[in-house]
Design a protein around this motif. Structure first.
Motif: not given
Lengths: 612, 127
Positions: A380, A383, A430, A439, A611, B86-90, B95, B106, B108
């Motif tokens: 993060h 990025r 990532l 996760t 979305n 920049n935080l992935s929706a993982i 989420l 949302y 990235i």
């Protein structure tokens, strides 16, 4: 006309003219003033022009500074790339060190088990031999004692016989004496008889000697029997000592240790095992191992018996069987992760039991998790500067702040594309981190796999065309929609496809086909005429961050994460991935196979759509 | 000429904020800037922009907390919000949170071009 009027009119005109003259004078003076002012203004304008020149120069200087900043940005991007590689290298090293350690431990344990078995075997055979020898000696000694007794009896009888004979002799002597007076012949007879009597006496003496000798031998035998018995006792004692020592060693091993017989009944557990299991040795000995240690998986479901390492060793005769992640719930309901490994105990080529080693891996798990979270956070953080470079380069390239010349465009494009690569690498890292953290949200839905593949191929089209690769794609008519998470499925297809394109030289061939493998599975087959995977590295190709030597030289673009991600996703979805490659022989190509279940897997996490 | 649409940018990273402000100005929007969640909430409720771009990881107040506060407001309940992070929706929690608070999008940051973000904004605002 009235003259007076005329005069007064002309006077009026004159006075009017005078007034006009005066006004003109005023105007003239004002004009003079204005002229002076204009001169001043002109000077000021000149000054302003000079200032502007100065400003222009400053602007030029600023532009130069900006150029410097841009260069620094490029350097920063390079450094980031290096950092990412170092991170990757560190991760690789740690992974391999951990494996080596596990393997070494397993080997050592197996070796120890075998040594112990061998020692036990030797000792057992020595003990048996000694016992046999002792028994034989005892029998011999008994026999000797009997013989000695018999000999003594014989000697006594002989002595009695001798005494009788002596009395006979005496009687004969008396008779002889009686007879002597009468006849010479009788004298002769008497002498002969005397000789015989003498001989008989001699025999009796000899027999007495033999008897004595026999008694001595019997005594000696008795003594040697006693010494032997003592030696056997001593030997047995030292064997018992050694056994106690071994048992103490086993008891004190830092990992949980559990031994079973060939039926899987527990015969021994050490102290660490008692502590880990929360059960005492006497509670578990003679009980079936699976009743004592029920293992659970991550979700708390019981692990079936056939997956227990002990069972695998006993049933399949595997040399080692491991379960890297199982959970055990103690009586106090405390659950902890456990690493389990079982090895067979072999005596004379027969499995006579198992040794199971296990330990609490809570701490290792925590470290693993911290590591993965670190990667996620680092990704993060990485990025953010990448986004900055991306966006500013994008605006410059789009001409948002003025047109660039060709050279500038070319350079900036290099910056932009390198940055894109970095973004991809960070994204892959990532993905890996989240796969490992568990996760990743799996969201299966009815997906048109053919359409999805076509889309992925279209994305790769520029690269395929650039390398003049002949590409063929076929999707079986009977291939229906499958239950799969489209974003994960796309990742699988993209990775395998981009690998095929990346590692196939110019003018090569790639074939992609999707067919129905059987009633339950769909099969994807991607074959290329690329560089192939070296034979000696084929077993490592799905390993995280691993890149085969032959492509490492040719292409610096790869991350070493693609196939790892592919395998993680495919196996998590209940499918399989494998490949065929003529290793080592250049340009013979590779074919990858992926099967996926038509019905997919149950939804693991409930998620509301967003979305993108 | 119709009035410019106001866009609130809540982003702690100055360089990123600068880039968005520049492109929005260029595309004839009126950008407002906030450098953390707290400022973002204050400015949003005060100026009622047409759309909000919201970062997640920020000092003082993060994007999720800001989103919750804005959505509590009668006006804020319906304003289009783009989470730009920049935080992935993982992360399952993030989420679910995001989903419950009904953001519009949302995105990235490192995966999205500025021009595409602007297109998205124009789409939402039907410019």
């Amino acid at each position: 006309m009235n003259k007076k009027n005329t005069i007064s009119a002309s006077d009026e005109i004159i006075s009017h003219l005078k007034v006009l003259a005066k006004e003109k004078e005023v105007v003239r003076r004002r004009l003079a003033v204005t002229a002076k002012k204009l001169a001043v203004t002109a000077k000021k304008l000149a000054a302003i022009a000079e200032e502007k020149e100065l400003v222009r120069r400053k602007l030029a200087a600023t532009a130069r500074e900006k150029e410097v900043v841009r260069r620094e940005l490029a350097v920063t991007a390079d450094k980031l790339a290096v950092t990412a590689e170092q991170l990757a290298a560190t991760a690789r090293e740690k992974e391999s060190a951990r494996r080596r350690k596990l393997a070494a431990t397993a080997e050592k344990l197996a070796a120890t088990a075998e040594e112990l078995a061998a020692t036990a075997r030797e000792k057992e055979s020595v003990r048996r031999k000694l016992a046999v020898t002792a028994a034989k000696l005892a029998v011999t000694a008994e026999k000797l004692a009997v013989t000695a007794e018999k000999l003594a009896a014989t000697a006594e009888k002989l002595a009695a016989t001798a005494k009788e004979k002596e009395s006979v002799r005496r009687k004969l002597a008396v008779t002889a004496e009686k007879l002597a007076a009468t006849a010479e012949e009788k004298e002769l007879v008497r002498r002969k008889l005397a000789v015989i009597a003498g001989e008989l006496a001699l025999t009796a003496k000899e027999k007495e000697v033999v008897r004595r000798k026999l008694a001595v031998t019997a005594a000696k035998l008795k003594r040697s029997y006693e010494t032997l018995e003592k030696k056997v006792l001593e030997r047995t004692k030292s064997l018992e000592m050694a056994r106690a020592k071994e048992e103490a060693i086993l008891l004190s091993i830092g990992d949980g240790l559990l031994a079973t017989d060939e039926k899987g009944n527990i015969i021994f557990i050490n102290k660490t095992a008692e502590k880990l299991l929360g059960k005492k040795s006497k509670e578990v000995v003679k009980k079936k191992f699976s009743d004592v240690i029920p293992l659970e998986d991550e979700k708390g479901a019981l692990i079936p018996l056939e997956k227990h390492p002990v069972n695998m060793v006993l049933v399949t005769g595997a040399t080692t069987a491991a379960l890297p992640t199982a959970y055990y719930k103690r009586k106090d309901e405390k659950r902890f992760p456990m690493a389990v490994m079982a090895t067979p105990v072999i005596l004379n080529g027969k499995v006579i039991g198992t040794i199971k080693v296990f330990r609490d891996i809570t701490y290792e798990r925590e470290i693993d998790k911290a590591k993965t979270e670190f990667v996620s956070l680092a990704s993060h953080q990485l990025r953010t500067p990448l986004s900055t470079v991306n966006w500013y380069a994008e605006m410059l390239l789009a001409g948002d702040v003025g047109e660039l010349n060709e050279k500038q465009k070319k350079y900036l494009d290099e910056v932009y594309r390198s940055n894109q690569r970095m973004v991809e690498l960070v994204n892959a890292l990532l993905d890996v981190a989240s796969l490992e953290l568990g996760t990743f949200v799996i969201e299966p839905e009815l997906t048109d796999i053919c359409k999805l593949t076509k889309h992925a191929i279209r994305e790769q089209k520029p690269q395929i065309d650039a390398k003049k690769i002949r590409f063929s794609f076929s999707c079986g008519k009977s291939v229906s929609r499958i239950q799969a998470d489209p974003k994960l499925l796309r990742m699988v297809i993209q990775n395998i496809l981009s690998n095929a394109v990346k590692y196939t030289p110019e003018g090569g061939k790639i074939g992609f086909s999707i067919t129905v493998a059987d009633k339950k599975n769909v099969l994807m087959k991607i074959s290329d005429t690329g560089y192939g995977i070296p034979k000696n590295q084929q077993d490592k190709i799905f390993t995280k961050l691993f890149r085969a030597d032959n492509v490492r030289d040719k292409d610096t673009d790869g991350t070493g994460l693609g196939l790892y991600i592919v395998r993680s996703i495919v196996e998590n979805s209940g499918g399989k991935v494998w490949f065929k490659s003529l290793g080592g022989e250049e340009n013979k190509g590779t074919t990858f196979f992926v099967t996926l279940p038509l019905k997919g897997k149950e939804k693991t996490v409930k998620v509301v759509r967003i979305n993108k | 000429m119709k009035t410019q649409k106001t866009i609130l940018i809540v982003e702690d990273e100055k360089s990123l904020r600068g880039a968005i402000v520049d492109i929005l100005r260029l595309k004839n929007f009126l950008p407002l800037e906030a450098k953390n969640g707290r400022e973002g909430v204050e400015l949003a409720l005060l100026k009622r922009p047409e759309l909000i771009l919201l970062d997640l990881i920020m000092p003082e107040m993060d994007g999720m907390a800001a989103l919750t506060l804005i959505r509590k407001d009668a006006w804020g309940a319906t304003v289009p919000i783009i989470i730009l992070t920049n935080l992935s929706a993982i992360n399952g929690h993030a989420l679910a949170d995001a989903a419950a608070r009904t953001p519009t999008h949302y995105l990235i940051k490192s995966d999205w071009k500025l021009h595409d973000i602007v297109k998205k904004i124009e789409e939402i605002l039907e410019v």
